[in-house]
Design an enzyme around this catalytic site. Structure first.
Site, PDB file in Angstrom:
ATOM      1  N   ASP A 234       0.765   2.008  -0.653  1.00 35.69           N
ATOM      2  CA  ASP A 234       0.358   1.274   0.540  1.00 35.69           C
ATOM      3  C   ASP A 234       1.531   0.426   0.988  1.00 35.69           C
ATOM      4  O   ASP A 234       2.314  -0.053   0.161  1.00 35.69           O
ATOM      5  CB  ASP A 234      -0.844   0.378   0.243  1.00 35.69           C
ATOM      6  CG  ASP A 234      -2.119   1.160  -0.036  1.00 35.69           C
ATOM      7  OD1 ASP A 234      -2.303   2.226   0.563  1.00 35.69           O
ATOM      8  OD2 ASP A 234      -2.937   0.688  -0.846  1.00 35.69           O
TER       9      ASP A 234
ATOM     10  N   ASP B 156      -5.090   5.846   5.075  1.00 38.19           N
ATOM     11  CA  ASP B 156      -6.251   4.967   5.184  1.00 38.19           C
ATOM     12  C   ASP B 156      -6.663   4.786   6.643  1.00 38.19           C
ATOM     13  O   ASP B 156      -7.849   4.795   6.972  1.00 38.19           O
ATOM     14  CB  ASP B 156      -5.942   3.597   4.577  1.00 38.19           C
ATOM     15  CG  ASP B 156      -5.602   3.657   3.098  1.00 38.19           C
ATOM     16  OD1 ASP B 156      -6.044   4.591   2.411  1.00 38.19           O
ATOM     17  OD2 ASP B 156      -4.869   2.755   2.638  1.00 38.19           O
TER      18      ASP B 156
END
Length: 181
Positions: A136, A155
């Site tokens: 991330d 995401d």
């Protein structure tokens, strides 16, 4: 749904189905490619660095290796998240044969591309297959994820696709393009 059971079982127009499947696949491929490229870039440029401020107080780039879901929930259950992602991919591929709605194709393509992007991390990143940590790098409001989880392009695809699918369902649009009553 119509009152005629035979109409409910009518096959999807092959031209519309082909277009829907191509749109789904194209969107999934674009989301996956952007996700992989940004993860490669993040690992190459953000490893060992403090967060990079893009817009002070709002948007940051930071590297986080997430063993769980948002806010690192389900950290000890990475293998379960992997299985869920595999099932999601399988279900999308299975229902694509009925796909004739542009909205559903876009939504499913976003979800598929995102699921595949994070699934690749789960299988191929450290510490090992079905336990890999997802990369991330996008942070809003706080660079450490304390206000909003640090996330990635995959995401974003999953969330945006999910929202679109809910809107399509609320509008009564079927996956085959019919509008129910």
């Amino acid at each position: 749904m119509s009152s005629d059971p035979a109409a409910d079982e009518a096959p999807v127009d092959p031209v519309l189905r082909r277009r829907g499947v191509l749109l789904l696949a194209g969107i999934a491929a674009v989301v996956l490619a952007i996700d992989l490229a940004t993860k490669i870039a993040a690992v190459a440029t953000l490893e060992g660095r403090d967060p990079v401020t893009v817009i002070d107080g709002f948007f940051y780039l930071t590297l986080l290796r997430n063993p769980g879901a948002a806010w690192s929930m389900a950290t000890g259950y990475t293998w379960v998240l992997t299985i869920v992602a595999v099932v999601v991919v399988g279900v999308i591929i299975r229902i694509a044969r009925k796909l004739a709605s542009v909205g559903w194709a876009i939504g499913l393509g976003l979800v598929l591309g995102g699921a595949l992007g994070n699934l690749i991390d789960r299988f191929f990143r450290s510490p090992g297959p079905m336990r890999g940590h997802v990369v991330d790098m996008l942070a809003v409001f706080s660079p450490d994820g304390s206000v909003f989880p640090v996330f990635n392009i995959a995401d974003s695809g999953i969330v945006c696709g999910g929202i679109l699918l809910v809107l399509m369902a609320l509008r009564g649009v079927e996956i085959d393009g019919r509008v129910g009553g």
